[in-house]
Design a protein around this motif. Sequence first.
Motif, PDB file in Angstrom:
ATOM      1  N   LYS A 229      10.576  49.227 -53.301  1.00  0.00           N
ATOM      2  CA  LYS A 229      11.727  48.390 -53.621  1.00  0.00           C
ATOM      3  C   LYS A 229      11.344  46.910 -53.698  1.00  0.00           C
ATOM      4  O   LYS A 229      12.082  46.028 -53.270  1.00  0.00           O
ATOM      5  CB  LYS A 229      12.846  48.590 -52.596  1.00  0.00           C
ATOM      6  CG  LYS A 229      13.448  49.982 -52.612  1.00  0.00           C
ATOM      7  CD  LYS A 229      14.593  50.104 -51.610  1.00  0.00           C
ATOM      8  CE  LYS A 229      15.213  51.491 -51.666  1.00  0.00           C
ATOM      9  NZ  LYS A 229      16.331  51.643 -50.697  1.00  0.00           N
ATOM     10  N   GLY A 230      10.136  46.654 -54.208  1.00  0.00           N
ATOM     11  CA  GLY A 230       9.679  45.289 -54.401  1.00  0.00           C
ATOM     12  C   GLY A 230       9.200  44.581 -53.143  1.00  0.00           C
ATOM     13  O   GLY A 230       8.909  43.388 -53.188  1.00  0.00           O
ATOM     14  N   ARG A 231       9.090  45.300 -52.029  1.00  0.00           N
ATOM     15  CA  ARG A 231       8.673  44.686 -50.781  1.00  0.00           C
ATOM     16  C   ARG A 231       7.422  45.384 -50.254  1.00  0.00           C
ATOM     17  O   ARG A 231       7.243  46.591 -50.459  1.00  0.00           O
ATOM     18  CB  ARG A 231       9.786  44.764 -49.734  1.00  0.00           C
ATOM     19  CG  ARG A 231      11.070  44.091 -50.168  1.00  0.00           C
ATOM     20  CD  ARG A 231      12.074  44.031 -49.044  1.00  0.00           C
ATOM     21  NE  ARG A 231      11.569  43.218 -47.939  1.00  0.00           N
ATOM     22  CZ  ARG A 231      12.243  42.994 -46.811  1.00  0.00           C
ATOM     23  NH1 ARG A 231      13.447  43.544 -46.645  1.00  0.00           N
ATOM     24  NH2 ARG A 231      11.723  42.245 -45.865  1.00  0.00           N
ATOM     25  N   PRO A 232       6.526  44.654 -49.567  1.00  0.00           N
ATOM     26  CA  PRO A 232       5.318  45.277 -49.008  1.00  0.00           C
ATOM     27  C   PRO A 232       5.682  46.426 -48.074  1.00  0.00           C
ATOM     28  O   PRO A 232       6.506  46.262 -47.174  1.00  0.00           O
ATOM     29  CB  PRO A 232       4.645  44.128 -48.252  1.00  0.00           C
ATOM     30  CG  PRO A 232       5.172  42.881 -48.878  1.00  0.00           C
ATOM     31  CD  PRO A 232       6.578  43.192 -49.286  1.00  0.00           C
ATOM     32  N   TRP A 233       5.068  47.576 -48.297  1.00  0.00           N
ATOM     33  CA  TRP A 233       5.336  48.770 -47.488  1.00  0.00           C
ATOM     34  C   TRP A 233       4.105  49.215 -46.718  1.00  0.00           C
ATOM     35  O   TRP A 233       4.169  49.559 -45.560  1.00  0.00           O
ATOM     36  CB  TRP A 233       5.819  49.892 -48.397  1.00  0.00           C
ATOM     37  CG  TRP A 233       6.252  51.143 -47.690  1.00  0.00           C
ATOM     38  CD1 TRP A 233       7.519  51.467 -47.306  1.00  0.00           C
ATOM     39  CD2 TRP A 233       5.429  52.250 -47.300  1.00  0.00           C
ATOM     40  NE1 TRP A 233       7.534  52.694 -46.692  1.00  0.00           N
ATOM     41  CE2 TRP A 233       6.264  53.208 -46.673  1.00  0.00           C
ATOM     42  CE3 TRP A 233       4.061  52.530 -47.403  1.00  0.00           C
ATOM     43  CZ2 TRP A 233       5.776  54.413 -46.168  1.00  0.00           C
ATOM     44  CZ3 TRP A 233       3.573  53.728 -46.897  1.00  0.00           C
ATOM     45  CH2 TRP A 233       4.424  54.654 -46.288  1.00  0.00           C
ATOM     46  N   GLY A 234       2.962  49.205 -47.396  1.00  0.00           N
ATOM     47  CA  GLY A 234       1.743  49.676 -46.763  1.00  0.00           C
ATOM     48  C   GLY A 234       0.550  49.466 -47.673  1.00  0.00           C
ATOM     49  O   GLY A 234       0.563  48.605 -48.556  1.00  0.00           O
ATOM     50  N   VAL A 235      -0.468  50.291 -47.483  1.00  0.00           N
ATOM     51  CA  VAL A 235      -1.724  50.125 -48.221  1.00  0.00           C
ATOM     52  C   VAL A 235      -2.366  51.490 -48.453  1.00  0.00           C
ATOM     53  O   VAL A 235      -2.350  52.352 -47.566  1.00  0.00           O
ATOM     54  CB  VAL A 235      -2.710  49.228 -47.435  1.00  0.00           C
ATOM     55  CG1 VAL A 235      -4.101  49.237 -48.080  1.00  0.00           C
ATOM     56  CG2 VAL A 235      -2.190  47.806 -47.346  1.00  0.00           C
ATOM     57  N   LEU A 236      -2.916  51.677 -49.641  1.00  0.00           N
ATOM     58  CA  LEU A 236      -3.795  52.812 -49.914  1.00  0.00           C
ATOM     59  C   LEU A 236      -5.230  52.363 -49.651  1.00  0.00           C
ATOM     60  O   LEU A 236      -5.665  51.340 -50.188  1.00  0.00           O
ATOM     61  CB  LEU A 236      -3.679  53.253 -51.375  1.00  0.00           C
ATOM     62  CG  LEU A 236      -2.548  54.183 -51.778  1.00  0.00           C
ATOM     63  CD1 LEU A 236      -2.583  54.381 -53.294  1.00  0.00           C
ATOM     64  CD2 LEU A 236      -2.663  55.522 -51.078  1.00  0.00           C
ATOM     65  N   VAL A 237      -5.953  53.103 -48.842  1.00  0.00           N
ATOM     66  CA  VAL A 237      -7.347  52.776 -48.569  1.00  0.00           C
ATOM     67  C   VAL A 237      -8.233  53.888 -49.115  1.00  0.00           C
ATOM     68  O   VAL A 237      -8.112  55.053 -48.711  1.00  0.00           O
ATOM     69  CB  VAL A 237      -7.616  52.587 -47.068  1.00  0.00           C
ATOM     70  CG1 VAL A 237      -9.117  52.412 -46.815  1.00  0.00           C
ATOM     71  CG2 VAL A 237      -6.865  51.371 -46.545  1.00  0.00           C
ATOM     72  N   VAL A 238      -9.099  53.526 -50.043  1.00  0.00           N
ATOM     73  CA  VAL A 238     -10.096  54.451 -50.580  1.00  0.00           C
ATOM     74  C   VAL A 238     -11.392  54.188 -49.835  1.00  0.00           C
ATOM     75  O   VAL A 238     -11.841  53.041 -49.750  1.00  0.00           O
ATOM     76  CB  VAL A 238     -10.303  54.226 -52.092  1.00  0.00           C
ATOM     77  CG1 VAL A 238     -11.231  55.286 -52.662  1.00  0.00           C
ATOM     78  CG2 VAL A 238      -8.971  54.214 -52.827  1.00  0.00           C
ATOM     79  N   ASP A 239     -11.980  55.222 -49.250  1.00  0.00           N
ATOM     80  CA  ASP A 239     -13.263  55.029 -48.564  1.00  0.00           C
ATOM     81  C   ASP A 239     -14.279  56.036 -49.069  1.00  0.00           C
ATOM     82  O   ASP A 239     -13.919  57.162 -49.430  1.00  0.00           O
ATOM     83  CB  ASP A 239     -13.097  55.141 -47.045  1.00  0.00           C
ATOM     84  CG  ASP A 239     -12.818  56.556 -46.581  1.00  0.00           C
ATOM     85  OD1 ASP A 239     -13.781  57.300 -46.308  1.00  0.00           O
ATOM     86  OD2 ASP A 239     -11.630  56.927 -46.483  1.00  0.00           O
ATOM     87  N   SER A 240     -15.528  55.617 -49.110  1.00  0.00           N
ATOM     88  CA  SER A 240     -16.579  56.448 -49.682  1.00  0.00           C
ATOM     89  C   SER A 240     -17.854  56.332 -48.854  1.00  0.00           C
ATOM     90  O   SER A 240     -18.163  55.264 -48.306  1.00  0.00           O
ATOM     91  CB  SER A 240     -16.861  56.031 -51.127  1.00  0.00           C
ATOM     92  OG  SER A 240     -17.990  56.715 -51.644  1.00  0.00           O
ATOM     93  N   GLN A 241     -18.605  57.438 -48.774  1.00  0.00           N
ATOM     94  CA  GLN A 241     -19.903  57.438 -48.101  1.00  0.00           C
ATOM     95  C   GLN A 241     -21.008  56.920 -49.010  1.00  0.00           C
ATOM     96  O   GLN A 241     -22.172  56.889 -48.617  1.00  0.00           O
ATOM     97  CB  GLN A 241     -20.248  58.853 -47.631  1.00  0.00           C
ATOM     98  CG  GLN A 241     -19.362  59.366 -46.509  1.00  0.00           C
ATOM     99  CD  GLN A 241     -19.549  58.583 -45.228  1.00  0.00           C
ATOM    100  OE1 GLN A 241     -20.679  58.271 -44.835  1.00  0.00           O
ATOM    101  NE2 GLN A 241     -18.455  58.231 -44.575  1.00  0.00           N
ATOM    102  N   SER A 242     -20.639  56.534 -50.222  1.00  0.00           N
ATOM    103  CA  SER A 242     -21.582  55.917 -51.148  1.00  0.00           C
ATOM    104  C   SER A 242     -21.377  54.408 -51.122  1.00  0.00           C
ATOM    105  O   SER A 242     -20.237  53.939 -51.160  1.00  0.00           O
ATOM    106  CB  SER A 242     -21.377  56.438 -52.564  1.00  0.00           C
ATOM    107  OG  SER A 242     -22.159  55.713 -53.495  1.00  0.00           O
ATOM    108  N   PRO A 243     -22.461  53.592 -51.063  1.00  0.00           N
ATOM    109  CA  PRO A 243     -22.293  52.143 -50.934  1.00  0.00           C
ATOM    110  C   PRO A 243     -21.704  51.463 -52.159  1.00  0.00           C
ATOM    111  O   PRO A 243     -21.134  50.379 -52.060  1.00  0.00           O
ATOM    112  CB  PRO A 243     -23.718  51.637 -50.658  1.00  0.00           C
ATOM    113  CG  PRO A 243     -24.608  52.692 -51.217  1.00  0.00           C
ATOM    114  CD  PRO A 243     -23.887  53.994 -51.020  1.00  0.00           C
ATOM    115  N   ASN A 244     -21.824  52.093 -53.333  1.00  0.00           N
ATOM    116  CA  ASN A 244     -21.350  51.434 -54.556  1.00  0.00           C
ATOM    117  C   ASN A 244     -20.514  52.352 -55.430  1.00  0.00           C
ATOM    118  O   ASN A 244     -20.361  52.111 -56.622  1.00  0.00           O
ATOM    119  CB  ASN A 244     -22.549  50.931 -55.376  1.00  0.00           C
ATOM    120  CG  ASN A 244     -23.350  49.882 -54.627  1.00  0.00           C
ATOM    121  OD1 ASN A 244     -22.842  48.808 -54.328  1.00  0.00           O
ATOM    122  ND2 ASN A 244     -24.598  50.208 -54.314  1.00  0.00           N
TER     123      ASN A 244
END
Length: 271
Positions: A229-244
């Motif tokens: 609804k146009g307001r900050p709610w949270g965050v998606l975090v993508v994590d990987s075991q590869s450095p790049n």
Amino acid sequence: MLRQEWSEKLGKWLIIPIWVCAVLVSFISALLKADPNQFQSPLAQSSIRYLHNSAWWIILVLTVAGAVAQLIRSYLGPSVVWHTVQYLLDQYREEMFGKGGSSSDDPQYFHRITLFKHVSWHWGVVRWPWSGWMIPVARSGYLTRSRIAKFRASENDPGNAEGVAGQAWAQGRPVQVYGLPDINSDSASENALADYASQGYVSRKWLERRRKKRKSHALSLLGIPVEVKGRPWGVLVVDSQSPNEIISEKALKGQRYKTLGRFLSRLLEKA
């Protein structure tokens, strides 16, 4: 346990105490109009008199119990919503890591997507529970779904928000960290630990606690703010075991991500 799992396990059962409490309150209220002398059974007469004398606290307890069950059910959100959120996270993970690239043959838990929600109060044995936290509520895949890290993210001290999740929420923009040193072995050097903590926006103390629990540490991370609804709610975090492996341009400009963002925002209005 993630909120999506609590919703799946408890959501369908919480409706039972809600209905039971409602039926009992209605039944007791109806009995209050009955005259004990109308009944021939001494047991029935004594039961009606007891209800007449105790109905106020019995109804109060049942009403509170039903309200608490409803609050918990509302807090967890509909399980169908979380099933859909899970599907979207899995599809986005597949788009980023499973489309014939260098990571397509890796185990799924090498590359994950976790949805964090910002809350003002964290119910747990933690320091400063009221300071604002990023709490994990959903994760792609079916493994590594317990004891996920939580990060402090204070509205009054955004500069010290922890982790990529906290920083992406505080900055209101995607935050990317890649090429992190590999500290998953016991032989990790002090310099590597210091570099990881600094680049990952966490303290050495936080890092050491995780290492003692034999938790794996990603080599690249991407935090993407989520609005509802146009307001900050949270965050998606993508994590990987590869450095790049995580490329922000691919992650943020693909058609699948745009669709994910729109659907997530609408879904989370009901979560």
